[in-house]
Design an enzyme around this catalytic site. Structure first.
Site, PDB file in Angstrom:
ATOM      1  N   SER A   1       0.717  -1.128  -0.001  1.00 32.04           N
ATOM      2  CA  SER A   1      -0.082   0.013  -0.047  1.00 32.04           C
ATOM      3  C   SER A   1       0.813   1.291  -0.134  1.00 32.04           C
ATOM      4  O   SER A   1       2.017   1.064   0.791  1.00 32.04           O
ATOM      5  CB  SER A   1      -0.760   0.098   1.095  1.00 32.04           C
ATOM      6  OG  SER A   1      -1.524   1.328   1.437  1.00 32.04           O
TER       7      SER A   1
ATOM      8  N   TYR B   1      -2.766  -0.811  10.237  1.00 30.86           N
ATOM      9  CA  TYR B   1      -2.534  -1.314   8.783  1.00 30.86           C
ATOM     10  C   TYR B   1      -1.096  -0.697   8.419  1.00 30.86           C
ATOM     11  O   TYR B   1      -0.320  -1.437   7.638  1.00 30.86           O
ATOM     12  CB  TYR B   1      -3.733  -0.760   7.982  1.00 30.86           C
ATOM     13  CG  TYR B   1      -3.624  -1.070   6.614  1.00 30.86           C
ATOM     14  CD1 TYR B   1      -4.204  -2.522   6.028  1.00 30.86           C
ATOM     15  CD2 TYR B   1      -3.231  -0.189   5.596  1.00 30.86           C
ATOM     16  CE1 TYR B   1      -3.998  -2.327   4.733  1.00 30.86           C
ATOM     17  CE2 TYR B   1      -3.271  -0.371   4.264  1.00 30.86           C
ATOM     18  CZ  TYR B   1      -3.498  -1.682   3.840  1.00 30.86           C
ATOM     19  OH  TYR B   1      -3.474  -1.964   2.470  1.00 30.86           O
TER      20      TYR B   1
ATOM     21  N   LYS C   1       1.828  -3.232   7.044  1.00 29.63           N
ATOM     22  CA  LYS C   1       2.267  -3.115   5.716  1.00 29.63           C
ATOM     23  C   LYS C   1       3.676  -2.654   5.525  1.00 29.63           C
ATOM     24  O   LYS C   1       4.452  -3.144   4.725  1.00 29.63           O
ATOM     25  CB  LYS C   1       1.395  -2.364   4.974  1.00 29.63           C
ATOM     26  CG  LYS C   1      -0.021  -3.011   4.558  1.00 29.63           C
ATOM     27  CD  LYS C   1       0.105  -4.279   3.806  1.00 29.63           C
ATOM     28  CE  LYS C   1      -1.469  -4.940   3.322  1.00 29.63           C
ATOM     29  NZ  LYS C   1      -1.141  -6.139   2.559  1.00 29.63           N
TER      30      LYS C   1
END
Length: 204
Positions: A92, A111, A115
């Protein structure tokens, strides 16, 4: 070409081992050419990083980081027998440390952290497997109209993103190993000025 649907939770070691066995049965003497790690989850913490509880962080890590390790290590023997030897980890833009100051609008702290850790995992595999002629990449798939991505407020359909990701997978070569790649989908901008998906390499 036959299509097989083999399911397994990436957080369940026994299920993953069973999936590897089933895939091996399907492939027979052939190896696995491409592995795409796409499973993921996110979080929402509008009160900031300090509001992220340890158990919530660990839950996201279990799927986004440990899950990638569990799947990749389990399928590695099949990949070693494959012709293309490609491992693609779906990452991402939100995980980029270089772009962090520009992604504060998204309160998905666990998140982002997970990531970023997955990106490091990608680089470690790229370094370990380069001598075996593997191509290991992280790919940012764009801002998608999914439950995780933000629904209709997002920019890309899953079909647009999937085709753009596959374009990268098809073109990926050993010279690209260890990189974070952006998809190429013209016509979308961030902030009205910055081209969102120009393709090419993204900064870590």
């Amino acid at each position: 070409m036959a299509t097989y649907l083999i399911t397994a939770s990436v957080t369940d070691q026994l299920a993953v081992e069973a999936a590897v066995e089933r895939v091996s049965e399907v492939l027979g003497s052939q190896g696995l050419d491409v592995l795409i790690n796409n499973a993921g989850t996110n979080d929402t913490h509008p009160k900031g990083m300090r509001s992220v509880q340890a158990d919530a962080l660990m839950s996201v890590f279990e799927l986004n980081v440990v899950g990638v390790q569990r799947i990749t290590s389990a399928f590695l023997p099949l990949l070693e027998r494959g012709k293309q030897k490609k491992v693609i980890n779906i990452s991402s833009r939100l995980a980029s440390l270089s772009l962090a100051a520009h992604t504060t609008f998204a309160p998905t702290y666990a998140y982002k952290v997970s990531k970023a850790a997955m990106n490091t995992l990608t680089v470690q595999y790229a370094l370990d497997l380069r001598a075996s002629e593997f191509t290991v990449l992280a790919v940012s798939p764009g801002w998608l109209k999914t439950r995780l991505g933000g629904g209709d407020v997002a920019q890309l359909t899953t079909e647009q993103s999937a085709e753009a990701v596959l374009e990268i997978v098809r073109a990926a070569a050993i010279e690209d190993t260890g990189k974070l790649m952006n998809i190429r989908v013209p016509g979308f901008k961030f902030g009205g000025t910055v081209e969102a998906y120009p393709g090419g390499e993204m900064p870590w």
